[in-house]
Design an enzyme around this catalytic site. Sequence first.
Site, PDB file in Angstrom:
ATOM      1  CG  HIS A 116      -0.188   0.147   2.523  1.00  0.00           C
ATOM      2  ND1 HIS A 116       0.492  -0.923   3.096  1.00  0.00           N
ATOM      3  CD2 HIS A 116       0.005   1.198   3.371  1.00  0.00           C
ATOM      4  CE1 HIS A 116       1.042  -0.547   4.225  1.00  0.00           C
ATOM      5  NE2 HIS A 116       0.779   0.750   4.422  1.00  0.00           N
ATOM      6  CG  ASP A 118       1.739   5.247   4.679  1.00  0.00           C
ATOM      7  OD1 ASP A 118       1.316   4.088   4.831  1.00  0.00           O
ATOM      8  OD2 ASP A 118       2.821   5.651   5.134  1.00  0.00           O
ATOM      9  CG  HIS A 266       5.086   1.017   2.878  1.00  0.00           C
ATOM     10  ND1 HIS A 266       4.493   2.203   2.505  1.00  0.00           N
ATOM     11  CD2 HIS A 266       4.572   0.710   4.100  1.00  0.00           C
ATOM     12  CE1 HIS A 266       3.657   2.601   3.459  1.00  0.00           C
ATOM     13  NE2 HIS A 266       3.683   1.702   4.433  1.00  0.00           N
ATOM     14  NE  ARG A 283       2.438   6.564   9.478  1.00  0.00           N
ATOM     15  CZ  ARG A 283       1.331   5.966   9.036  1.00  0.00           C
ATOM     16  NH1 ARG A 283       1.420   4.796   8.418  1.00  0.00           N
ATOM     17  NH2 ARG A 283       0.153   6.516   9.239  1.00  0.00           N
TER      18      ARG A 283
END
Length: 316
Positions: A116, A118, A266, A283
Amino acid sequence: MSAASITKQDAELRIQPLSAHIGAEIHGVDLTRPLSAAQIADIRAALLKWRVVFFREQFLNHEQHIAFSAQFGELTVGHPVFGHVDGHPQIYSISKFRKATRFEGQSLLRPWTGWHTDVTAAVNPPFASILRGVTIPPYGGDTQWTNLVIAYDRLSEPVRRFVDGLRGVHRFAPPAGATGTSAFASAVEQHVLVSEHPLVRVHPETGERALYVSPGFLKHIVGVTPRESQALLELLWEHVTRPEFTVRFKWEAGSIAFWDNRTTAHLAPTDIFDLDFDRQLYRTTLVGDVPVGPDGRASVSIEGSPVGAAAAVALN
């Protein structure tokens, strides 16, 4: 500050590529301290060239993580659907035991499952993501990235011309055949995100074209039949995850991955669920622009709000 420390901080960065098309480690910089204008420019240039850059032995706390990220753009809220770390609205916790985003009962696994880009369900997906490793298993738990620019370039010319004019609907929803937890279902129902994006987006800084086909969010192609959409998407998803377009990163405590969300997809690891070790990362994401296709048409929001800095401020 000593002369030695000034010299070390201002020294030229060392860029070590990790594969032919994507990924490089950057050495010779201390991310716990403010960067010089030259260092920011060098890191950004490396990011644009290598799509994802990695740093080792950078033991940042939450405040330092936020400060480092803010040197490259405005921060979003940790996650537009699943929230943020208490007391730090810009940080999202990525742990082995995230119940809100775990799925059970997935009936069909395919080569692109889990890949995917983000938050492409938002009309302005994040420009970049910056992931910090804290608790890392001694083995397993690697993350992979793929280069969506080289994937576009390696399509045949007739197919490139064809996909240049297509658009797709991205939605935040569980994978097909999955049974989400009640926490997941509740979060998605309260934070619906649906957007229409071009299948090929033009990079706003480099002018490159990237195959913008996030397998985790892209649900169908606009204006074609369901069977045509399925066949085309499976062709493109299989293509973007070709091994030669990818890099695989072995995490260590203090590792940081910084990737351009406009040109990459990723794959988070699933082998960690077969191990007895904990895994904890954090993150931040940076506010992105609205994608534009080769025909000049911008993405449009179907449902939900843009992902921006205002959301993080409101939660602070």
